[in-house]
Design an enzyme around this catalytic site. Structure first.
Site, PDB file in Angstrom:
ATOM      1  N   LYS A  12       0.991  -1.252   0.115  1.00 57.25           N
ATOM      2  CA  LYS A  12      -0.135   0.039   0.011  1.00 57.25           C
ATOM      3  C   LYS A  12       1.021   1.074  -0.051  1.00 57.25           C
ATOM      4  O   LYS A  12       1.650   1.361   0.950  1.00 57.25           O
ATOM      5  CB  LYS A  12      -0.953   0.220   1.305  1.00 57.25           C
ATOM      6  CG  LYS A  12      -1.853   1.006   1.023  1.00 57.25           C
ATOM      7  CD  LYS A  12      -3.137   0.764   0.251  1.00 57.25           C
ATOM      8  CE  LYS A  12      -4.429  -0.013   0.899  1.00 57.25           C
ATOM      9  NZ  LYS A  12      -5.186  -0.447  -0.274  1.00 57.25           N
ATOM     10  N   THR A  57      -2.828  -5.590   0.523  1.00 59.84           N
ATOM     11  CA  THR A  57      -2.396  -4.241   0.696  1.00 59.84           C
ATOM     12  C   THR A  57      -2.989  -3.524   1.792  1.00 59.84           C
ATOM     13  O   THR A  57      -2.445  -2.641   2.451  1.00 59.84           O
ATOM     14  CB  THR A  57      -2.210  -3.233  -0.557  1.00 59.84           C
ATOM     15  OG1 THR A  57      -3.883  -3.265  -0.853  1.00 59.84           O
ATOM     16  CG2 THR A  57      -1.576  -4.180  -1.500  1.00 59.84           C
ATOM     17  N   ASP A  58      -4.328  -3.792   1.999  1.00 58.34           N
ATOM     18  CA  ASP A  58      -5.000  -3.250   2.830  1.00 58.34           C
ATOM     19  C   ASP A  58      -4.639  -3.507   4.356  1.00 58.34           C
ATOM     20  O   ASP A  58      -4.367  -2.715   5.219  1.00 58.34           O
ATOM     21  CB  ASP A  58      -6.511  -3.551   2.811  1.00 58.34           C
ATOM     22  CG  ASP A  58      -7.799  -2.844   4.020  1.00 58.34           C
ATOM     23  OD1 ASP A  58      -7.972  -1.866   3.390  1.00 58.34           O
ATOM     24  OD2 ASP A  58      -7.946  -3.345   4.692  1.00 58.34           O
ATOM     25  N   PHE A 170      30.992  29.747 -15.322  1.00 55.83           N
ATOM     26  CA  PHE A 170      31.017  28.479 -16.050  1.00 55.83           C
ATOM     27  C   PHE A 170      31.662  28.834 -17.377  1.00 55.83           C
ATOM     28  O   PHE A 170      30.865  29.688 -18.304  1.00 55.83           O
ATOM     29  CB  PHE A 170      29.501  28.018 -16.416  1.00 55.83           C
ATOM     30  CG  PHE A 170      29.372  26.631 -17.231  1.00 55.83           C
ATOM     31  CD1 PHE A 170      30.066  25.571 -16.504  1.00 55.83           C
ATOM     32  CD2 PHE A 170      28.681  26.714 -18.173  1.00 55.83           C
ATOM     33  CE1 PHE A 170      29.936  24.533 -17.303  1.00 55.83           C
ATOM     34  CE2 PHE A 170      28.579  25.554 -18.925  1.00 55.83           C
ATOM     35  CZ  PHE A 170      29.323  24.367 -18.720  1.00 55.83           C
ATOM     36  N   ARG A 187      27.442  34.263 -12.805  1.00 55.75           N
ATOM     37  CA  ARG A 187      25.895  33.812 -13.035  1.00 55.75           C
ATOM     38  C   ARG A 187      25.176  33.422 -11.619  1.00 55.75           C
ATOM     39  O   ARG A 187      25.936  33.336 -10.429  1.00 55.75           O
ATOM     40  CB  ARG A 187      25.880  32.646 -13.953  1.00 55.75           C
ATOM     41  CG  ARG A 187      26.482  31.577 -13.473  1.00 55.75           C
ATOM     42  CD  ARG A 187      26.346  30.403 -14.177  1.00 55.75           C
ATOM     43  NE  ARG A 187      26.799  28.960 -13.727  1.00 55.75           N
ATOM     44  CZ  ARG A 187      26.441  27.900 -14.127  1.00 55.75           C
ATOM     45  NH1 ARG A 187      25.844  27.493 -15.426  1.00 55.75           N
ATOM     46  NH2 ARG A 187      26.885  26.669 -13.726  1.00 55.75           N
ATOM     47  N   GLN A 236      28.229  20.700 -11.360  1.00 53.69           N
ATOM     48  CA  GLN A 236      29.051  19.309 -10.872  1.00 53.69           C
ATOM     49  C   GLN A 236      29.902  19.514  -9.845  1.00 53.69           C
ATOM     50  O   GLN A 236      30.043  18.737  -8.850  1.00 53.69           O
ATOM     51  CB  GLN A 236      29.775  18.789 -11.978  1.00 53.69           C
ATOM     52  CG  GLN A 236      29.001  17.969 -13.188  1.00 53.69           C
ATOM     53  CD  GLN A 236      28.564  19.004 -14.329  1.00 53.69           C
ATOM     54  OE1 GLN A 236      28.344  20.472 -14.001  1.00 53.69           O
ATOM     55  NE2 GLN A 236      28.313  18.521 -15.100  1.00 53.69           N
ATOM     56  N   ASN A 262      19.640  22.283 -12.415  1.00 53.47           N
ATOM     57  CA  ASN A 262      20.029  23.666 -12.765  1.00 53.47           C
ATOM     58  C   ASN A 262      18.771  24.509 -13.261  1.00 53.47           C
ATOM     59  O   ASN A 262      18.273  24.479 -14.183  1.00 53.47           O
ATOM     60  CB  ASN A 262      21.090  23.813 -13.707  1.00 53.47           C
ATOM     61  CG  ASN A 262      21.858  24.988 -13.916  1.00 53.47           C
ATOM     62  OD1 ASN A 262      21.447  25.976 -13.229  1.00 53.47           O
ATOM     63  ND2 ASN A 262      23.142  24.871 -14.196  1.00 53.47           N
ATOM     64  N   HIS A 264      17.593  27.205 -14.113  1.00 54.87           N
ATOM     65  CA  HIS A 264      18.044  28.639 -14.876  1.00 54.87           C
ATOM     66  C   HIS A 264      17.608  29.939 -14.711  1.00 54.87           C
ATOM     67  O   HIS A 264      16.302  30.031 -14.627  1.00 54.87           O
ATOM     68  CB  HIS A 264      18.064  28.345 -16.330  1.00 54.87           C
ATOM     69  CG  HIS A 264      18.712  26.953 -16.793  1.00 54.87           C
ATOM     70  ND1 HIS A 264      19.833  26.648 -16.757  1.00 54.87           N
ATOM     71  CD2 HIS A 264      18.369  26.001 -17.610  1.00 54.87           C
ATOM     72  CE1 HIS A 264      20.427  25.485 -17.141  1.00 54.87           C
ATOM     73  NE2 HIS A 264      19.411  25.075 -17.669  1.00 54.87           N
TER      74      HIS A 264
END
Lengths: 308, 308, 308, 308
Positions: A12, A57-58, A170, A187, A236, A262, A264
């Protein structure tokens, strides 16, 4: 028919449970989303229509709620271990071989009101009133494998959104015929952290459990601090710094995996309006986005956190 | 054709903008989602295909970003007033009669790291590092109507999730043939607050603007305090207490509207497992949910916040 | 306290109901999401904590499910009228003055399997197997006002996503200092239609109900056809064509309101790669987006569909 | 530091691309969401801040759009193979060792309008007008590993929602102290299918590609038919029937994995209202839900579709 039933599991999912502790007027709450998944001898259930080996599942749902009463919820991890062991050890005829419990935990903070009992400026908590912290979600996954008598605990968080407004560059990357990106020397770096970290804890030989809650708070703090303090040349590099920071500071953790989209933030070109955009006005984009994923682990440890 | 073009409006929705202030090493950021909607003489655009009266939605988007540079963003409300006035007053030939600016604002907190510059235990902010507060979203809607030279400002919030674990009852209600609900003398009361409140400010006659940011913080606080402090006999009663609390404390506000979904927490029946659930274990349901909505306003004020 | 309780309403929202008809082996299903909202004499509920006038939201939920059994669900509109009238007429002491029922309806299609009973190529329906149509959602809102004994029905749809790959232009618009948009003589026009239309039906004097289901199918078809057949100089023009098309063809409808987000498809600049993009490769953007909204109604009709 | 950088990958996710073919007045469109992920020699990027080996995610995005022009999009799978091979084979110094391309594809249908060119009842397509099919999303994942020169293709679908209103039972299961579920001899069985299937295709030795589009249509049909035609004693049994049906009929597929949430439809207890619910009125629940997952594969095939 030469067809084979391969890996299969069931249970469940997303049992939403709120546990209240009323031992004093200062109530405590735990707010969890618990998903159960069982593996074992379920071939007949798939192949013959016999459910003789099927724990419904119950029932797994009922067990979650009953255990919350019987054992309380000290931490998501400890609660998950209890549940996983139960399904394997207590289900009849040993038909459940392993159990996986995944839990999301939502944080609530106390509502404070002005302290009217004192002349001094201050505030006091209302012992039964809470406001949900909409920030990151704490996660954990516990697997108990009855055949090896081993517990594996992977804790984590998701939806932790962070931003550095500077100290990110970068450049110096590969240029091929499809490259149009301009190199960036200052940035915005923003991401929505999904992190998972594995504990060396195995649950064998009466090994004491780590303090899961304290461990979580520290790992979270180290992730944030590493993000804030790293002068970044790529997402990274930031990812690696975050993972190693955790390993350097938390002995109980031996593997960290991070997924860092990322998010942006594009500098808006204001030159058509005779305005100079000095890194002040950004467009926050939804899609597409860079997606950086990686694992850092201790030497000698076999990484187990799955790639998604 | 005896068909009439009725109310119509258009603009660019959901302009995601992040504005960074770098005046010191302690950066400031504003993170907004701005939607523009214009009304005016747009019959020809609809009927003839002539766009001579159409200010493109793309231009309204550009204006949002350019204004963020030219004027900065002191508050969402002040920024919205600037934009709304501009579209009405500066668009050629007066074709825009009124402009509505809706803004969502997302809060970011500073990431703190240990203060290593001092022997004392402490922490310091990283001036350029932020973690997003995932809690409630601040909202505002500004309408400027050029024909009456009037500004209307409705501020608000949404996604503020709160819970009282006690001090909530519900009984004495109408029973008809479809009633099965048991009366409750101690229940969890949880809701996700959507609130909107209108300012008496009209922008006429050089009326000074309220301090929008300070007003927001106070209204938010009064909503939380009223929720926490009200001993509740119904969510309606709590709603009313929240609305009146704001009016009692904030003279600049003359109307409050609240939408309060009753986020049901159902007590789980543990009796089949020989366990007694003493208001400890709850199932947090998604749907269906009660939905309570209402307006409280000062006497003599004509309420204007729309019912949704 | 000179504060006034203004407009208020409450009820149970999002009651998910599936009604199955098993009169033959070819089952029929209705899949609805029903929201109830009541207005009336609820001042005491808000002000005094007395719930003597409060019909619990739980009861309104029970009523929805019971009515599905007692009366069946011929159409969402007819079902909504039954419910709205009931809450006003049958609640004790007339405390409910008006009731609003909102319904979303999800469509299911039958699963077809190969017809093995015949040598001919063909397929046959499985009478009890369905696949959900994930397209547009059908909506309706019914309000019954007991004081005027009037029913108002607004039907609609949402999430109907359509695209024209040509026959759309946009030029000749206002240029101001913030305009950078290039004029377009052949662009993609795509939108996600939200439409609501009001019926002239009032429910008074034994007025027979329209055939709601057939009316829906026709209105939907006219919206699609008008979108496809209109050579467009603006999305506003397309909106107007869609609204008038419905009014021209469906006498039972006297007001149409459309909300059309302009789902921008931007031509990708491939020139850096020495490729010419001849209206072939587009980037489908999420946000920001133009948002065009408007009403078309018959002359003499007072439009009532609210602006959102 | 004895920490190891483990599995890592990066790329641009969720590139939304619409490709239009205008070769005749009957336009064709492909609407994709393409995610790129690269593995290779990226240690320095993580450890030293040197990006000399980093192909920017922005470049991978540009490549997706450029390839859509240069090569067209015959199918998501063929397009993914082209892209994956390109990133591995064409990136300088062989720094990309393998590439994974994930694609979601959205289906559009043509809008039909009445055929006015003929006296006969009929309809004709508008060659440039489309309505999005909101049903299931087609998915694929292509991995090209340059070291083994092997392509692996896993196709799939998600969000295919299906329901059987009868022919489903569930009984004879394990009963333990936490079991309260009543056995069911006629229940609704509904699920939202996520399916993935692996092709035996490896791309080596000039192996011709399967007809991906035709294969998809057939697999989808077999999944639907197996769901409709299986008399079910558990969702596990239905899962197995769906998987084997595909393997029995599609030689190009050698592994199938299914994730089937049990979308519970609970019979509403109408007895308090003196009504008998003869399997007619159901409450469609959101959460919690059973979740059944499993793999079926050909004998001798090593299953590779990951468990999530």
């Amino acid at each position: 028919m030469a067809h084979v039933l391969g890996q299969n599991q069931y249970g469940k999912a997303e049992n939403r449970i709120v546990r209240v502790y009323r031992d004093s007027t200062r109530h405590e709450i735990k707010d969890l989303n618990v998903s159960v998944s069982l593996q074992g001898e379920f071939e007949d259930v798939h192949l013959t229509g016999s459910n003789a080996n099927c724990l419904p599942t119950d029932t797994t749902k009922n067990t979650v709620y009953a255990f919350a009463k019987e054992y309380g919820i000290e931490s998501a991890e400890a609660f998950g271990i209890l549940l996983a062991r139960h399904f394997v050890e207590d289900t009849e005829r040993g038909v459940v071989h392993s159990a996986r419990i995944r839990i999301e935990e939502y944080t609530w903070n106390r509502i404070k009101t002005p302290d009217n009992t004192s002349r001094f400026i201050g505030s006091e908590e209302v012992g039964h009133s809470f406001v949900r912290d909409g920030g990151e979600v704490r996660t954990c996954e516990v697997v108990y494998d009855g055949r090896t008598d081993t517990v594996q605990v992977i804790s984590g968080l998701k939806d932790l959104v962070v931003m550095n407004t500077t100290n990110s560059e970068f450049w110096g990357y590969i240029k091929d015929k499809y490259t149009t990106l301009q190199e960036a020397y200052d940035r915005i770096l923003a991401t929505q952290v999904t992190a998972r970290w594995k504990f060396s804890y195995t649950g064998r030989d009466n090994e004491p459990q780590p303090n899961w809650n304290r461990s979580y708070q520290h790992v979270r703090r180290h992730l944030l601090e590493a993000f804030a303090e790293t002068y970044s040349y790529s997402l990274q590099q930031t990812l690696h710094a975050m993972g190693t920071r955790v390993l350097n500071n938390r002995a109980e953790v031996d593997e960290v995996r991070l997924e860092l989209p990322n998010k942006h933030h594009f500098l808006v070109d204001l030159s058509p309006f005779d305005l100079k955009n000095e890194n002040e006005v950004y467009y926050a984009a939804d899609r597409m986005y860079g997606l950086i994923e990686g694992t850092v682990h201790r030497e000698g440890v076999v990484p187990v956190i799955p790639v998604v």
